[in-house]
Design a protein around this motif. Sequence first.
Motif, PDB file in Angstrom:
ATOM      1  N   HIS A 537       0.835  -1.209   0.000  1.00  0.00           N
ATOM      2  CA  HIS A 537       0.000   0.000   0.000  1.00  0.00           C
ATOM      3  C   HIS A 537       0.869   1.258   0.000  1.00  0.00           C
ATOM      4  CE1 HIS A 537      -3.857   2.062   0.987  1.00  0.00           C
ATOM      5  NE2 HIS A 537      -3.042   2.954   1.540  1.00  0.00           N
ATOM      6  N   LEU A 538       2.012   1.193   0.678  1.00  0.00           N
ATOM      7  CA  LEU A 538       2.902   2.360   0.795  1.00  0.00           C
ATOM      8  C   LEU A 538       3.935   2.424  -0.323  1.00  0.00           C
ATOM      9  CD1 LEU A 538       3.466   2.314   4.661  1.00  0.00           C
ATOM     10  CD2 LEU A 538       2.056   3.921   3.352  1.00  0.00           C
ATOM     11  N   GLY A 539       3.786   1.567  -1.321  1.00  0.00           N
ATOM     12  CA  GLY A 539       4.704   1.599  -2.456  1.00  0.00           C
ATOM     13  C   GLY A 539       5.975   0.813  -2.248  1.00  0.00           C
ATOM     14  N   GLY A 540       5.999  -0.034  -1.232  1.00  0.00           N
ATOM     15  CA  GLY A 540       7.179  -0.836  -0.970  1.00  0.00           C
ATOM     16  C   GLY A 540       7.198  -2.110  -1.793  1.00  0.00           C
ATOM     17  N   SER A 541       8.229  -2.918  -1.570  1.00  0.00           N
ATOM     18  CA  SER A 541       8.370  -4.149  -2.338  1.00  0.00           C
ATOM     19  C   SER A 541       9.262  -5.131  -1.593  1.00  0.00           C
ATOM     20  CB  SER A 541       8.979  -3.857  -3.718  1.00  0.00           C
ATOM     21  OG  SER A 541      10.280  -3.291  -3.570  1.00  0.00           O
ATOM     22  N   THR A 542       9.232  -6.363  -2.044  1.00  0.00           N
ATOM     23  CA  THR A 542      10.119  -7.400  -1.525  1.00  0.00           C
ATOM     24  C   THR A 542      11.335  -7.518  -2.437  1.00  0.00           C
ATOM     25  OG1 THR A 542       8.880  -9.056  -2.751  1.00  0.00           O
ATOM     26  CG2 THR A 542       8.240  -8.704  -0.462  1.00  0.00           C
ATOM     27  N   ALA A 543      12.369  -8.164  -1.935  1.00  0.00           N
ATOM     28  CA  ALA A 543      13.532  -8.454  -2.764  1.00  0.00           C
ATOM     29  C   ALA A 543      13.150  -9.484  -3.828  1.00  0.00           C
ATOM     30  CB  ALA A 543      14.671  -8.981  -1.906  1.00  0.00           C
ATOM     31  N   PRO A 544      13.652  -9.355  -5.046  1.00  0.00           N
ATOM     32  CA  PRO A 544      13.284 -10.305  -6.112  1.00  0.00           C
ATOM     33  C   PRO A 544      13.546 -11.758  -5.739  1.00  0.00           C
ATOM     34  CG  PRO A 544      14.482  -8.429  -7.016  1.00  0.00           C
ATOM     35  CD  PRO A 544      14.568  -8.298  -5.524  1.00  0.00           C
ATOM     36  N   GLU A 545      14.604 -11.971  -4.948  1.00  0.00           N
ATOM     37  CA  GLU A 545      14.943 -13.354  -4.595  1.00  0.00           C
ATOM     38  C   GLU A 545      14.098 -13.894  -3.432  1.00  0.00           C
ATOM     39  OE1 GLU A 545      18.147 -10.710  -2.584  1.00  0.00           O
ATOM     40  OE2 GLU A 545      16.777 -10.653  -4.312  1.00  0.00           O
ATOM     41  N   ASN A 546      13.250 -13.040  -2.836  1.00  0.00           N
ATOM     42  CA  ASN A 546      12.410 -13.490  -1.717  1.00  0.00           C
ATOM     43  C   ASN A 546      11.014 -12.874  -1.832  1.00  0.00           C
ATOM     44  OD1 ASN A 546      11.858 -14.889   0.705  1.00  0.00           O
ATOM     45  ND2 ASN A 546      12.268 -13.050   1.922  1.00  0.00           N
ATOM     46  N   PRO A 547      10.238 -13.300  -2.819  1.00  0.00           N
ATOM     47  CA  PRO A 547       8.895 -12.738  -2.992  1.00  0.00           C
ATOM     48  C   PRO A 547       7.997 -13.063  -1.806  1.00  0.00           C
ATOM     49  CG  PRO A 547       9.192 -14.678  -4.374  1.00  0.00           C
ATOM     50  CD  PRO A 547      10.542 -14.353  -3.809  1.00  0.00           C
ATOM     51  N   GLY A 548       7.073 -12.144  -1.539  1.00  0.00           N
ATOM     52  CA  GLY A 548       6.156 -12.318  -0.423  1.00  0.00           C
ATOM     53  C   GLY A 548       4.843 -12.951  -0.860  1.00  0.00           C
ATOM     54  N   PRO A 549       3.928 -13.142   0.092  1.00  0.00           N
ATOM     55  CA  PRO A 549       2.668 -13.836  -0.227  1.00  0.00           C
ATOM     56  C   PRO A 549       1.840 -13.121  -1.287  1.00  0.00           C
ATOM     57  CG  PRO A 549       2.583 -12.820   1.960  1.00  0.00           C
ATOM     58  CD  PRO A 549       4.004 -12.758   1.512  1.00  0.00           C
ATOM     59  N   GLY A 550       1.866 -11.809  -1.288  1.00  0.00           N
ATOM     60  CA  GLY A 550       1.112 -11.085  -2.304  1.00  0.00           C
ATOM     61  C   GLY A 550       1.754 -11.120  -3.674  1.00  0.00           C
ATOM     62  N   ASP A 551       3.083 -11.258  -3.713  1.00  0.00           N
ATOM     63  CA  ASP A 551       3.796 -11.285  -4.992  1.00  0.00           C
ATOM     64  C   ASP A 551       3.470 -12.538  -5.805  1.00  0.00           C
ATOM     65  OD1 ASP A 551       5.340  -8.860  -4.482  1.00  0.00           O
ATOM     66  OD2 ASP A 551       6.425 -10.061  -3.007  1.00  0.00           O
ATOM     67  N   VAL A 552       3.237 -13.638  -5.113  1.00  0.00           N
ATOM     68  CA  VAL A 552       2.973 -14.911  -5.803  1.00  0.00           C
ATOM     69  C   VAL A 552       1.510 -15.333  -5.665  1.00  0.00           C
ATOM     70  CG1 VAL A 552       5.364 -15.670  -5.524  1.00  0.00           C
ATOM     71  CG2 VAL A 552       3.664 -16.263  -3.771  1.00  0.00           C
ATOM     72  N   PHE A 553       0.679 -14.407  -5.208  1.00  0.00           N
ATOM     73  CA  PHE A 553      -0.701 -14.744  -4.873  1.00  0.00           C
ATOM     74  C   PHE A 553      -1.434 -15.415  -6.035  1.00  0.00           C
ATOM     75  CE2 PHE A 553      -5.219 -13.880  -4.494  1.00  0.00           C
ATOM     76  CZ  PHE A 553      -5.475 -14.257  -3.176  1.00  0.00           C
ATOM     77  N   ASP A 554      -1.335 -14.857  -7.223  1.00  0.00           N
ATOM     78  CA  ASP A 554      -2.111 -15.383  -8.351  1.00  0.00           C
ATOM     79  C   ASP A 554      -1.735 -16.817  -8.695  1.00  0.00           C
ATOM     80  OD1 ASP A 554      -3.580 -13.072  -8.628  1.00  0.00           O
ATOM     81  OD2 ASP A 554      -2.211 -12.185 -10.104  1.00  0.00           O
ATOM     82  N   GLU A 555      -0.521 -17.209  -8.393  1.00  0.00           N
ATOM     83  CA  GLU A 555      -0.067 -18.568  -8.712  1.00  0.00           C
ATOM     84  C   GLU A 555      -0.623 -19.611  -7.738  1.00  0.00           C
ATOM     85  OE1 GLU A 555       4.216 -18.494  -8.806  1.00  0.00           O
ATOM     86  OE2 GLU A 555       4.196 -16.410  -9.526  1.00  0.00           O
ATOM     87  N   ILE A 556      -0.895 -19.194  -6.500  1.00  0.00           N
ATOM     88  CA  ILE A 556      -1.271 -20.175  -5.476  1.00  0.00           C
ATOM     89  C   ILE A 556      -2.541 -19.767  -4.730  1.00  0.00           C
ATOM     90  CG2 ILE A 556       1.084 -20.977  -5.126  1.00  0.00           C
ATOM     91  CD1 ILE A 556       1.266 -19.219  -2.652  1.00  0.00           C
ATOM     92  N   ALA A 557      -3.312 -18.855  -5.281  1.00  0.00           N
ATOM     93  CA  ALA A 557      -4.483 -18.310  -4.599  1.00  0.00           C
ATOM     94  C   ALA A 557      -5.468 -19.401  -4.186  1.00  0.00           C
ATOM     95  CB  ALA A 557      -5.192 -17.302  -5.500  1.00  0.00           C
ATOM     96  N   PRO A 558      -6.155 -19.200  -3.074  1.00  0.00           N
ATOM     97  CA  PRO A 558      -7.196 -20.158  -2.689  1.00  0.00           C
ATOM     98  C   PRO A 558      -8.270 -20.262  -3.763  1.00  0.00           C
ATOM     99  CG  PRO A 558      -6.707 -18.650  -0.883  1.00  0.00           C
ATOM    100  CD  PRO A 558      -6.005 -18.117  -2.085  1.00  0.00           C
ATOM    101  N   LEU A 559      -8.863 -21.422  -3.851  1.00  0.00           N
ATOM    102  CA  LEU A 559      -9.960 -21.653  -4.782  1.00  0.00           C
ATOM    103  C   LEU A 559     -11.096 -20.670  -4.496  1.00  0.00           C
ATOM    104  CD1 LEU A 559     -11.359 -23.547  -6.909  1.00  0.00           C
ATOM    105  CD2 LEU A 559     -12.229 -24.828  -4.922  1.00  0.00           C
ATOM    106  N   VAL A 560     -11.684 -20.111  -5.548  1.00  0.00           N
ATOM    107  CA  VAL A 560     -12.866 -19.261  -5.410  1.00  0.00           C
ATOM    108  C   VAL A 560     -14.063 -20.053  -5.913  1.00  0.00           C
ATOM    109  CG1 VAL A 560     -13.987 -17.101  -6.084  1.00  0.00           C
ATOM    110  CG2 VAL A 560     -11.496 -17.163  -5.714  1.00  0.00           C
ATOM    111  N   LEU A 561     -14.949 -20.412  -4.996  1.00  0.00           N
ATOM    112  CA  LEU A 561     -16.143 -21.161  -5.377  1.00  0.00           C
ATOM    113  C   LEU A 561     -17.184 -20.230  -5.974  1.00  0.00           C
ATOM    114  CD1 LEU A 561     -16.618 -23.496  -2.268  1.00  0.00           C
ATOM    115  CD2 LEU A 561     -15.722 -24.134  -4.512  1.00  0.00           C
ATOM    116  N   GLU A 562     -17.893 -20.716  -6.964  1.00  0.00           N
ATOM    117  CA  GLU A 562     -18.948 -19.908  -7.572  1.00  0.00           C
ATOM    118  C   GLU A 562     -20.122 -19.772  -6.605  1.00  0.00           C
ATOM    119  OE1 GLU A 562     -20.019 -21.770 -11.204  1.00  0.00           O
ATOM    120  OE2 GLU A 562     -18.095 -21.402 -12.188  1.00  0.00           O
ATOM    121  N   ASP A 563     -20.900 -18.701  -6.782  1.00  0.00           N
ATOM    122  CA  ASP A 563     -22.071 -18.502  -5.936  1.00  0.00           C
ATOM    123  C   ASP A 563     -23.209 -19.437  -6.322  1.00  0.00           C
ATOM    124  OD1 ASP A 563     -20.848 -16.570  -4.453  1.00  0.00           O
ATOM    125  OD2 ASP A 563     -21.624 -14.904  -5.630  1.00  0.00           O
TER     126      ASP A 563
END
Length: 563
Positions: A537-563
């Motif tokens: 939110h503050l414009g920060g970032s993780t080191a490229p060699e140590n991505p955080g949970p939000g950096d890789v979120f799309d690859e491992i995101a929890p399943l979204v069940l349909e309504d």
Amino acid sequence: MTSAVPTNATTPDGPAKPITMFGPDFPFAYDDYVAHPAGIGSVPTAAHGTRVAIVGGGLSGMLAARELLRMGLRPVVYEADRIGGRMRSVPFEGHPGIVAEMGSMRFPPSSTTLFHYLDEMGLHTEAFPNPLSEATPSTVVDLKGETHFARTLADLPEVYTEVAEAWTRALEEHAELGALTEAIRARDTARLKEIWNELVRRYDDETFYGFLARSDAFKSFRLREIFGQVGFGTGGWDTDYPNSILEILRVVLTAADDHHRGIVGGSQQLPERLWSRPVSGAAHWPEGTSVQGLHDDGRPRPAVTEIRRTAGDRFTLHDADGRIDTFDLVVYTAQSWMLLNTIRTDEGLLPIDHWTAIERTHYMGSSKVFVLVDRPFWKDLDPATGREVMSMTLTDRMSRGTYLLDQGEGQPGLICLSYTWSDDSLKLLPLDAEARMDLMLKSLGAIYPGVDIRSHVIASPVTISWEAEKAFMGAFKANLPGHYRYQERLYTHFMQDRLPAECRGLFLAGDDVSWTAGWAEGAVTTALNAVWGVMHHLGGSTAPENPGPGDVFDEIAPLVLED
């Protein structure tokens, strides 16, 4: 009586990789993330000193505060009671070092991110005496008036082995136990998500009891009844029978119920040290700065009574002392129900679907009763049987689970007379500590008729019912069938680019928004999610060699069940 997951398995190439709390819903390696020499991220210099309100002084709040300070931000902690939350260690006057663990008291080694912080804070652990564990000299199982003494499962009647085997069979046949645990060991994200997501689709609407009843292994009601009263790992699980089977599978798959450790000197030390100890190498702040050192008089601010959004996308908080203050960001780690009743809040703080998820959150009650005794008399041998006069006890009587806690040579002994959950906890709610002790001594007297426990008691009993605690209203969240969608919304709240702009800046954390509520690892990992969210939110970032949970979120995101 024992977990179905072999945590110390071997392979032809040697010992297998350990099972950890890696997923299964969001398989991110938090333990590797926090241990990486590059650190977990940074914010721009212009953001240094930004004030972030931390609501709740439990483990999640203290960890978030410490990591935000490390990034150069200024956490301001609000706490309604005391630092520690449900890591509450109550001392006995005149007996230093002996504490009753009123909340968290046992921690699985699979909680590897938690253990990272235990090590960092210089805390040590010891084996916890669960039923039939190696740390427990003996266990007594008392059901329907029949009492059985055991040192191992093999010492109990054959039906108990049948129950253990039925549980393993049910998991193998209906939950792909072997394939899932192998994927967790190997940290094979693709395979883990493939299997787990299918189980979510299959079982989101299934209760724990329904899962058992539909299994051929548990066709017998007798087996289901014994399993509910005796269970696996830590004791009976019938109070969990109405909950979603997915909640139980997460515990089993990640070995959360295995080989528990207790924190020497009390679990409350961990959040207290995260609060008080200097943070080495923090950005912006002088060496030696601690979270506590950033607070007036070294104390957290009192309970939050109101949170509202104000101009400039900021947040204004009122506290119990009448102080009003405004912050750029808020990390909320207290029980989410408080946003519905004890804290005045703007509806615009969260999207409506998130409010629904909070409103539908289901909490489990829990109670404990402890007594201090003059010595660990339970180790005395009965001359008639050659056995210990008293053992770790599981029973269908009111006490349910009794734990004998040896404090060391020459020290008094500590007994958790009763540890109960849900309906069993509600049965005790109207009773004070003395009445609860009397009730438990009556139960145990029927099991050990020749043992005068009362004559050894040397201090007033201490007790708690978490559902009666104003700042908690329950021990931990436990999803009911159909609640997966709610859990997914709350857990992923830290990914705020996906939220309306007017709903950003307040971050939910704490074990009750985690996938593993009731386990300290969930408090730790959701705190790290919130820290990543604040950083981003503050414009920060993780080191490229140590991505955080939000950096890789799309690859491992929890399943979204349909309504």
